[in-house]
Design a protein around this motif. Sequence first.
Motif, PDB file in Angstrom:
ATOM      1  N   MET A  43       3.307  -2.515   8.902  1.00  0.00           N
ATOM      2  CA  MET A  43       3.105  -1.315   9.443  1.00  0.00           C
ATOM      3  C   MET A  43       1.841  -1.073  10.077  1.00  0.00           C
ATOM      4  O   MET A  43       0.709  -1.619   9.655  1.00  0.00           O
ATOM      5  CB  MET A  43       3.354  -0.338   8.099  1.00  0.00           C
ATOM      6  N   ASN A  44       1.729  -0.303  10.859  1.00  0.00           N
ATOM      7  CA  ASN A  44       0.353  -0.153  11.708  1.00  0.00           C
ATOM      8  C   ASN A  44      -0.120   1.056  11.044  1.00  0.00           C
ATOM      9  O   ASN A  44       0.417   1.608  10.100  1.00  0.00           O
ATOM     10  CB  ASN A  44       0.751  -0.070  13.212  1.00  0.00           C
ATOM     11  N   THR A  45      -1.345   1.417  11.514  1.00  0.00           N
ATOM     12  CA  THR A  45      -2.279   2.497  11.005  1.00  0.00           C
ATOM     13  C   THR A  45      -1.348   3.919  11.068  1.00  0.00           C
ATOM     14  O   THR A  45      -1.511   4.797  10.215  1.00  0.00           O
ATOM     15  CB  THR A  45      -3.785   2.598  11.310  1.00  0.00           C
ATOM     16  N   LEU A  46      -0.865   4.162  12.169  1.00  0.00           N
ATOM     17  CA  LEU A  46      -0.105   5.382  12.461  1.00  0.00           C
ATOM     18  C   LEU A  46       0.848   5.512  11.533  1.00  0.00           C
ATOM     19  O   LEU A  46       1.158   6.886  11.037  1.00  0.00           O
ATOM     20  CB  LEU A  46       0.184   5.538  13.904  1.00  0.00           C
ATOM     21  N   SER A  47       1.762   4.734  11.537  1.00  0.00           N
ATOM     22  CA  SER A  47       3.163   4.821  10.565  1.00  0.00           C
ATOM     23  C   SER A  47       2.674   4.888   9.131  1.00  0.00           C
ATOM     24  O   SER A  47       3.345   5.671   8.509  1.00  0.00           O
ATOM     25  CB  SER A  47       3.894   3.689  11.015  1.00  0.00           C
ATOM     26  N   ILE A  48       1.651   4.379   8.730  1.00  0.00           N
ATOM     27  CA  ILE A  48       1.237   4.455   7.329  1.00  0.00           C
ATOM     28  C   ILE A  48       0.648   6.006   7.104  1.00  0.00           C
ATOM     29  O   ILE A  48       1.069   6.542   6.079  1.00  0.00           O
ATOM     30  CB  ILE A  48      -0.017   3.356   7.049  1.00  0.00           C
ATOM     31  N   PHE A  49      -0.074   6.403   8.257  1.00  0.00           N
ATOM     32  CA  PHE A  49      -0.595   7.607   8.076  1.00  0.00           C
ATOM     33  C   PHE A  49       0.335   8.927   7.844  1.00  0.00           C
ATOM     34  O   PHE A  49       0.302   9.686   7.078  1.00  0.00           O
ATOM     35  CB  PHE A  49      -1.504   7.960   9.280  1.00  0.00           C
ATOM     36  N   SER A  50       1.476   8.594   8.816  1.00  0.00           N
ATOM     37  CA  SER A  50       2.560   9.598   8.890  1.00  0.00           C
ATOM     38  C   SER A  50       3.256   9.408   7.587  1.00  0.00           C
ATOM     39  O   SER A  50       3.838  10.449   7.084  1.00  0.00           O
ATOM     40  CB  SER A  50       3.423   9.185  10.072  1.00  0.00           C
ATOM     41  N   SER A 108       2.628   0.086  -1.573  1.00  0.00           N
ATOM     42  CA  SER A 108       3.941  -0.641  -0.845  1.00  0.00           C
ATOM     43  C   SER A 108       3.417  -0.981   0.786  1.00  0.00           C
ATOM     44  O   SER A 108       4.092  -1.813   1.007  1.00  0.00           O
ATOM     45  CB  SER A 108       5.173   0.183  -0.988  1.00  0.00           C
ATOM     46  N   THR A 109       2.645  -0.319   1.209  1.00  0.00           N
ATOM     47  CA  THR A 109       2.390  -0.398   2.627  1.00  0.00           C
ATOM     48  C   THR A 109       1.192  -1.397   2.752  1.00  0.00           C
ATOM     49  O   THR A 109       0.694  -1.699   3.879  1.00  0.00           O
ATOM     50  CB  THR A 109       1.763   0.928   3.428  1.00  0.00           C
ATOM     51  N   GLY A 110       0.435  -1.829   1.573  1.00  0.00           N
ATOM     52  CA  GLY A 110      -0.538  -2.777   1.476  1.00  0.00           C
ATOM     53  C   GLY A 110      -1.967  -2.209   1.635  1.00  0.00           C
ATOM     54  O   GLY A 110      -2.977  -2.903   1.808  1.00  0.00           O
ATOM     55  N   MET A 111      -2.068  -1.110   1.129  1.00  0.00           N
ATOM     56  CA  MET A 111      -3.381  -0.365   0.725  1.00  0.00           C
ATOM     57  C   MET A 111      -3.896  -0.975  -0.261  1.00  0.00           C
ATOM     58  O   MET A 111      -3.417  -1.277  -1.105  1.00  0.00           O
ATOM     59  CB  MET A 111      -3.226   1.176   0.924  1.00  0.00           C
ATOM     60  N   ARG A 112      -5.321  -1.267   0.106  1.00  0.00           N
ATOM     61  CA  ARG A 112      -6.137  -1.840  -1.234  1.00  0.00           C
ATOM     62  C   ARG A 112      -6.931  -0.464  -1.993  1.00  0.00           C
ATOM     63  O   ARG A 112      -7.307   0.583  -1.332  1.00  0.00           O
ATOM     64  CB  ARG A 112      -7.032  -2.634  -0.634  1.00  0.00           C
ATOM     65  N   GLY A 113      -6.818  -0.712  -3.041  1.00  0.00           N
ATOM     66  CA  GLY A 113      -7.593   0.202  -4.164  1.00  0.00           C
ATOM     67  C   GLY A 113      -6.886   0.442  -5.323  1.00  0.00           C
ATOM     68  O   GLY A 113      -6.035  -0.326  -5.794  1.00  0.00           O
ATOM     69  N   GLY A 114      -7.122   1.552  -5.649  1.00  0.00           N
ATOM     70  CA  GLY A 114      -6.150   1.910  -7.197  1.00  0.00           C
ATOM     71  C   GLY A 114      -7.195   3.293  -7.849  1.00  0.00           C
ATOM     72  O   GLY A 114      -7.783   4.046  -7.171  1.00  0.00           O
ATOM     73  N   GLU A 115      -6.952   3.225  -9.102  1.00  0.00           N
ATOM     74  CA  GLU A 115      -7.546   4.249  -9.795  1.00  0.00           C
ATOM     75  C   GLU A 115      -9.305   4.105  -9.851  1.00  0.00           C
ATOM     76  O   GLU A 115      -9.690   2.828 -10.215  1.00  0.00           O
ATOM     77  CB  GLU A 115      -7.161   4.214 -11.214  1.00  0.00           C
ATOM     78  N   TYR A 123      -7.741   8.429  -7.305  1.00  0.00           N
ATOM     79  CA  TYR A 123      -7.374   7.365  -6.781  1.00  0.00           C
ATOM     80  C   TYR A 123      -7.896   7.165  -5.449  1.00  0.00           C
ATOM     81  O   TYR A 123      -7.977   8.240  -4.712  1.00  0.00           O
ATOM     82  CB  TYR A 123      -5.894   7.242  -6.611  1.00  0.00           C
ATOM     83  N   GLU A 124      -8.213   5.981  -4.860  1.00  0.00           N
ATOM     84  CA  GLU A 124      -8.826   5.577  -3.673  1.00  0.00           C
ATOM     85  C   GLU A 124      -8.194   4.609  -2.943  1.00  0.00           C
ATOM     86  O   GLU A 124      -8.125   3.384  -3.739  1.00  0.00           O
ATOM     87  CB  GLU A 124     -10.320   5.560  -3.407  1.00  0.00           C
ATOM     88  N   TYR A 125      -7.700   4.583  -1.757  1.00  0.00           N
ATOM     89  CA  TYR A 125      -6.869   3.629  -1.147  1.00  0.00           C
ATOM     90  C   TYR A 125      -7.443   3.476   0.359  1.00  0.00           C
ATOM     91  O   TYR A 125      -7.782   4.606   0.952  1.00  0.00           O
ATOM     92  CB  TYR A 125      -5.436   3.829  -1.066  1.00  0.00           C
ATOM     93  N   LYS A 126      -7.459   2.269   1.028  1.00  0.00           N
ATOM     94  CA  LYS A 126      -7.801   2.173   2.226  1.00  0.00           C
ATOM     95  C   LYS A 126      -7.020   0.889   2.732  1.00  0.00           C
ATOM     96  O   LYS A 126      -6.725   0.063   2.191  1.00  0.00           O
ATOM     97  CB  LYS A 126      -9.068   1.722   2.530  1.00  0.00           C
ATOM     98  N   PHE A 127      -6.550   1.073   4.104  1.00  0.00           N
ATOM     99  CA  PHE A 127      -5.882   0.053   4.851  1.00  0.00           C
ATOM    100  C   PHE A 127      -6.730   0.020   6.205  1.00  0.00           C
ATOM    101  O   PHE A 127      -7.029   0.949   6.919  1.00  0.00           O
ATOM    102  CB  PHE A 127      -4.300   0.345   5.215  1.00  0.00           C
ATOM    103  N   SER A 128      -6.903  -1.386   6.611  1.00  0.00           N
ATOM    104  CA  SER A 128      -7.476  -1.481   7.909  1.00  0.00           C
ATOM    105  C   SER A 128      -6.795  -2.413   8.504  1.00  0.00           C
ATOM    106  O   SER A 128      -6.382  -3.563   7.844  1.00  0.00           O
ATOM    107  CB  SER A 128      -9.260  -2.118   7.729  1.00  0.00           C
TER     108      SER A 128
END
Length: 103
Positions: free
Chosen positions: A1-8, A32-39, A49-54
């Motif tokens: 998935m790309n950043t725009l589809s994850i955002f949506s 499930s989209t591959g974002m890193r992070g957690g509680e 909870y904090e998550y980030k995808f780059s």
Amino acid sequence: MNTLSIFSALKDAIQHACQSRDFGGVLRIAESTGMRGGEDKRSITILRYEYKFSDSDGNSVELSFRSYDPSGPFQMEPDINRFNLTLTVDGRQAGQYSDSYID
């Protein structure tokens, strides 16, 4: 998935979570989209909870969720549950969404 589809996808999930008063589905989509992070367990009074995808171009999606009790001593108030979602493209903020619910 790309950043725009994850955002949506996350924006839709947040809207649903605020209607159903259940944040779990948003966290499952983030994972499930591959974002890193957690509680974030630094605080015992706030659930956070904090998550980030780059992507390889440096574009990113950041999600934060926190649930906290605004009550003071001898008060009983419902918890506030707040989502913040940010999309960054080419080093600029390209989208932002925030929503919350009380339970």
